[in-house]
Write an enzyme that holds these catalytic residues in place. Structure first.
Site, PDB file in Angstrom:
ATOM      1  N   LEU A  44       0.816  -1.210   0.000  1.00 14.20           N
ATOM      2  CA  LEU A  44       0.000   0.000   0.000  1.00 14.20           C
ATOM      3  C   LEU A  44       0.855   1.267   0.000  1.00 14.20           C
ATOM      4  O   LEU A  44       1.692   1.459   0.885  1.00 14.20           O
ATOM      5  CB  LEU A  44      -0.925  -0.004   1.220  1.00 14.20           C
ATOM      6  CG  LEU A  44      -1.908   1.162   1.328  1.00 14.20           C
ATOM      7  CD1 LEU A  44      -2.860   1.162   0.148  1.00 14.20           C
ATOM      8  CD2 LEU A  44      -2.658   1.098   2.647  1.00 14.20           C
ATOM      9  N   ASP A  45       0.636   2.093  -1.025  1.00 13.62           N
ATOM     10  CA  ASP A  45       1.310   3.403  -1.154  1.00 13.62           C
ATOM     11  C   ASP A  45       2.828   3.284  -1.195  1.00 13.62           C
ATOM     12  O   ASP A  45       3.541   4.219  -0.825  1.00 13.62           O
ATOM     13  CB  ASP A  45       0.893   4.335  -0.005  1.00 13.62           C
ATOM     14  CG  ASP A  45      -0.602   4.593   0.010  1.00 13.62           C
ATOM     15  OD1 ASP A  45      -1.205   4.629  -1.066  1.00 13.62           O
ATOM     16  OD2 ASP A  45      -1.154   4.742   1.117  1.00 13.62           O
ATOM     17  N   GLU A  46       3.327   2.145  -1.654  1.00 13.00           N
ATOM     18  CA  GLU A  46       4.777   1.954  -1.709  1.00 13.00           C
ATOM     19  C   GLU A  46       5.263   1.683  -3.128  1.00 13.00           C
ATOM     20  O   GLU A  46       6.406   1.290  -3.332  1.00 13.00           O
ATOM     21  CB  GLU A  46       5.183   0.779  -0.801  1.00 13.00           C
ATOM     22  CG  GLU A  46       4.864   0.973   0.679  1.00 13.00           C
ATOM     23  CD  GLU A  46       5.699   2.063   1.315  1.00 13.00           C
ATOM     24  OE1 GLU A  46       6.769   2.393   0.771  1.00 13.00           O
ATOM     25  OE2 GLU A  46       5.267   2.604   2.356  1.00 13.00           O
TER      26      GLU A  46
END
Length: 286
Positions: free
Chosen positions: A230-232
């Site tokens: 997530l969001d990486e």
């Protein structure tokens, strides 16, 4: 030369002597005029990256298929990962939204003015709130409400829509649902998200309120490829804006909306112009 068809050659391969010469000779032998040439050699990974936009000076214009067949010999010689695109062909983009409208409005505006060379295949949402925007533009609006129980079924429908519409890129324009690992894998390298923070930064709900409480002096936004982490995912574009103690959370949110819209639009533009390469966890952006 302005009216002639333009093509984009996108190349990534192990770095070695002779790549630029080989590509240049391939184009020169076919009477091509190079409009733009970008290259980068990553000494750490040992890979070469390049995009070349070119036109033909002769009267006979080969098709993209003919160009691909001819380039295969050069590509095999250097173990290239490569693509050839018609530079004037709009990319088919599916936009996913929830209730926030600022990124969607911005993309629609830039499409209308010609700044973004895209054709919107559909707008998909887990809410009905923004249907009127799609209908005003004559675009398909598909409502796929998501719950914990229906998420696998709705994601399967989304993939069907992507395939049926010939979608090349999925854009999460403040779509407030986490995609499953399976869906992230299916959309790898062709799904862009806008995150309402200058990553790494304030994660979770109400980031601008968190920023206000911490007295930040810079706020920003990050556009990245979606992965199962997530969001990486690999970052394509980022922006920041300076703020100060006099700006309350509402004003920070206003500044943030503008930053998010600009950052996402730039990332989409780079992608549809075939200027983004994934390089491990990083990107090369021309």
């Amino acid at each position: 030369m302005k009216n002639k068809p333009a093509y984009i050659l996108k190349v990534s391969c192990p770095g070695k002597v002779g790549i630029v010469a080989a590509v240049g000779n391939f184009l020169a032998d076919r009477g091509c005029f190079i409009k733009e040439f970008h290259q980068f050699d990553d000494l750490e990974s040992g890979r070469f990256f390049s995009t070349i936009e070119f036109v033909f000076e002769g009267n006979q214009q080969p098709s993209v298929e003919q160009l691909k067949a001819a380039f295969e010999v050069t590509a095999l010689r250097f173990d290239m990962e490569w693509e050839i695109h018609d530079a004037n062909q709009p990319a088919r983009v599916l936009i996913m939204v929830s209730k926030y409208d600022h990124c969607l409005r911005d993309l629609l505006y830039r499409r209308a003015t010609g700044e973004l060379n895209i054709e919107i295949s559909a707008i998909v949402s887990n809410h009905e709130d923004l249907r009127y925007l799609a209908e005003r533009e004559g675009l398909d609006y598909i409502h796929l409400p998501v719950t914990k129980e229906t998420k696998p079924e709705q994601e399967a429908k989304l993939i069907e829509i992507v395939e049926q519409t010939g979608t090349e890129l999925v854009v999460l324009a403040r779509y407030m649902q986490v995609l499953s690992d399976t869906l992230c894998q299916q959309l790898a390298g062709r799904c862009i998200n806008i995150h309402h923070s200058f990553l790494p930064g304030f994660k979770g709900a109400k980031p601008y309120y968190q920023a206000y409480e911490r007295g930040v002096k810079l706020i920003g936004a990050t556009a990245h490829y979606v992965t199962g982490d997530l969001d990486e995912g690999p970052i394509i574009e980022q922006m920041v804006e300076r703020v100060d103690h006099a700006q309350d959370p509402q004003h920070l949110t206003q500044v943030g909306r503008d930053t998010e819209a600009q950052t996402l639009a730039r990332a989409v533009k780079y992608h549809v112009r075939h200027r983004v390469f994934q390089n491990g966890l990083r990107t090369v952006v021309f």
